[in-house]
Design an enzyme around this catalytic site. Structure first.
Site, PDB file in Angstrom:
ATOM      1  N   ASP A   1     -10.349  -3.563  -4.184  1.00 22.06           N
ATOM      2  CA  ASP A   1      -9.334  -2.609  -3.740  1.00 22.06           C
ATOM      3  C   ASP A   1      -9.418  -1.354  -4.596  1.00 22.06           C
ATOM      4  OD1 ASP A   1      -7.086  -1.205  -2.977  1.00 22.06           O
ATOM      5  OD2 ASP A   1      -5.665  -2.800  -3.427  1.00 22.06           O
TER       6      ASP A   1
ATOM      7  N   SER B   1       0.829  -1.198   0.000  1.00 18.31           N
ATOM      8  CA  SER B   1       0.000   0.000   0.000  1.00 18.31           C
ATOM      9  C   SER B   1       0.867   1.252   0.000  1.00 18.31           C
ATOM     10  CB  SER B   1      -0.948  -0.052   1.205  1.00 18.31           C
ATOM     11  OG  SER B   1      -1.956   0.919   1.106  1.00 18.31           O
TER      12      SER B   1
ATOM     13  N   HIS C   1      -8.226  -4.932  -0.132  1.00 16.34           N
ATOM     14  CA  HIS C   1      -6.998  -4.243   0.234  1.00 16.34           C
ATOM     15  C   HIS C   1      -6.687  -4.500   1.710  1.00 16.34           C
ATOM     16  CE1 HIS C   1      -4.006  -0.984  -0.394  1.00 16.34           C
ATOM     17  NE2 HIS C   1      -4.141  -0.852   0.918  1.00 16.34           N
TER      18      HIS C   1
END
Length: 315
Positions: free
Chosen positions: A258, A163, A288
Site C-alpha cells: 500500500d 483510505s 490497499h
C-alpha cells in the site's frame, strides 16, 4: 520494505491484471465511478441482513448530504440508546458512495453491535477541497445533535473510514477537538491517507503500486486539491496538524502493499507520542483496498471482526 502478497491477494491481483480493466487515470471521474461500482459485485461478501436500514438526508449549507443508517438485530444499549460509528467511504475523494461500502457498514454494525451511519459526502472534481471535509464535519455534528432521535448514545459516538474516508475521519477528530465538536469516543483509520506530500518511502516502492497505483494516487490528488498550497492544510493532510494531543482513541490499520502504508504507521506513532491510546493492525501481505473484498479475501472479514471488537471495547 520487501512485500510479498498473500496467496489470495496475489490471485486477486492477477485476476485484476488479466481482466484488463482500464486504469482510473485514463477515465473521466464519472466513468471511474461507474467502473468502481461494477467491481464491487465481484469482491463484496454477502450483505448481512439487518432489521433497520434507513436513508437519511443531513441538512447542510449547500443542501442535503445523503446518508444511510444501519442498525443490527442486537445493538448494545444503555438506557435504550446505542453507541454509533459515523463512517466515511474510501475512493480517493473522487469515487465511491453509500452502495460501494454498504456491505462493510452492515458488517461493522453487526460486529460492533452498534449503529453505523454512512455519509455520502460530495466528490471531486465537481466539488474540490475542502467540500468533502466540510461535509464530514457537518454530518458528524448533525448526528451528535440528533443522537437521541436516531437511537444513539451521544457519549459513545465514534468516527471511521477507509483510505480517503480514513483521511476524513482523522480530519473530523481534529476539528472536533479544536471546537467544532462533538466529543468523540474513538476513531477508526483504515489505511488512511494523512499526508498529501506523498514523500514517504512506500509512495515510491514498486511493490506497493498494486491496484492503488502511484499514478492513480496523483490522479485522485489532482482531482481533489485546488493546488499545492492545499497540501499543507491539516484539513487535507491531518498529519500536518500542529499537535495530535487530545484526540480520541484510535485504531489504525495498514497494509504491506500500500502506498499509504508508511504515512499511516507514522501517524499512529505520532498519536502514541501525543498520549493518545492507539491500537494498530498491520496486514503485511495485503494491498490497499482489501478491506471491502471479503468475498475473495478472508483477512478482510477478520479485519472487520477485529475492528468491531475494538469498538466494543470503547464501551
Amino acid at each position: 520494505m520487501p512485500v510479498v502478497l498473500d496467496p489470495d491477494a496475489a490471485a486477486v491481483y492477477r485476476a485484476f491484471l488479466e481482466a484488463g480493466r482500464p486504469a482510473y487515470e485514463t477515465l473521466t471521474a464519472p466513468e471511474a465511478r461507474a467502473d468502481y461500482a461494477r467491481a464491487r459485485f465481484a469482491t463484496n461478501p454477502e450483505p448481512p441482513d439487518l432489521p433497520r436500514v434507513t436513508e437519511l438526508a443531513i441538512p447542510a449549507p449547500h443542501g442535503a448530504i445523503p446518508a444511510r443508517l444501519y442498525a443490527p438485530k442486537e445493538p448494545r444499549r444503555h438506557d435504550g440508546l446505542s453507541p454509533a460509528l459515523v463512517f466515511f467511504h474510501g475512493g480517493g475523494w473522487v469515487i465511491g458512495d453509500l452502495d460501494s461500502h454498504d456491505v462493510v457498514c452492515r458488517q461493522l454494525a453487526v460486529e460492533g453491535a452498534l449503529i453505523v451511519i454512512s455519509v455520502d459526502y460530495r466528490l471531486a472534481p465537481e466539488h474540490k477541497f475542502p467540500a468533502a471535509a466540510d461535509d464530514a464535519i457537518a454530518a458528524t455534528q448533525w448526528v451528535a445533535a440528533n443522537a437521541r432521535e436516531l437511537g444513539i448514545d451521544a457519549a459513545c459516538l465514534s468516527i471511521g473510514g477507509d483510505s480517503a474516508g480514513g483521511n476524513l475521519a482523522a480530519v473530523v477528530a481534529l476539528a472536533a477537538r479544536d471546537g467544532d465538536g462533538p466529543a468523540l469516543a474513538g476513531q477508526v483509520l483504515i489505511y488512511p491517507a494523512v499526508d498529501f506530500a506523498m514523500t514517504h518511502g512506500s509512495h515510491s516502492e514498486p511493490e506497493t503500486s498494486v491496484l492503488l497505483t502511484h499514478s492513480v494516487i496523483r490522479w485522485f490528488r489532482d482531482h481533489y486539491l485546488n493546488g499545492a498550497a492545499d497540501i499543507h492544510d491539516w484539513r487535507a493532510s491531518p498529519a500536518r496538524a500542529a499537535s495530535l494531543i487530545g484526540l480520541p482513541p484510535a485504531y489504525v490499520l495498514t497494509a504491506g502493499a500500500d502506498p499509504l502504508r508508511d504515512e499511516g504507521a507514522e501517524y499512529a506513532e505520532r498519536l502514541r507520542q501525543a498520549g493518545v491510546s492507539v491500537a494498530t493492525r498491520h496486514y503485511p501481505g495485503q494491498f490497499h483496498g482489501f478491506f471491502t473484498m471479503g468475498k475473495l479475501l478472508p483477512q478482510a472479514n477478520i479485519a472487520v471482526r477485529e475492528i468491531g471488537s475494538w469498538l466494543k471495547g470503547l464501551g
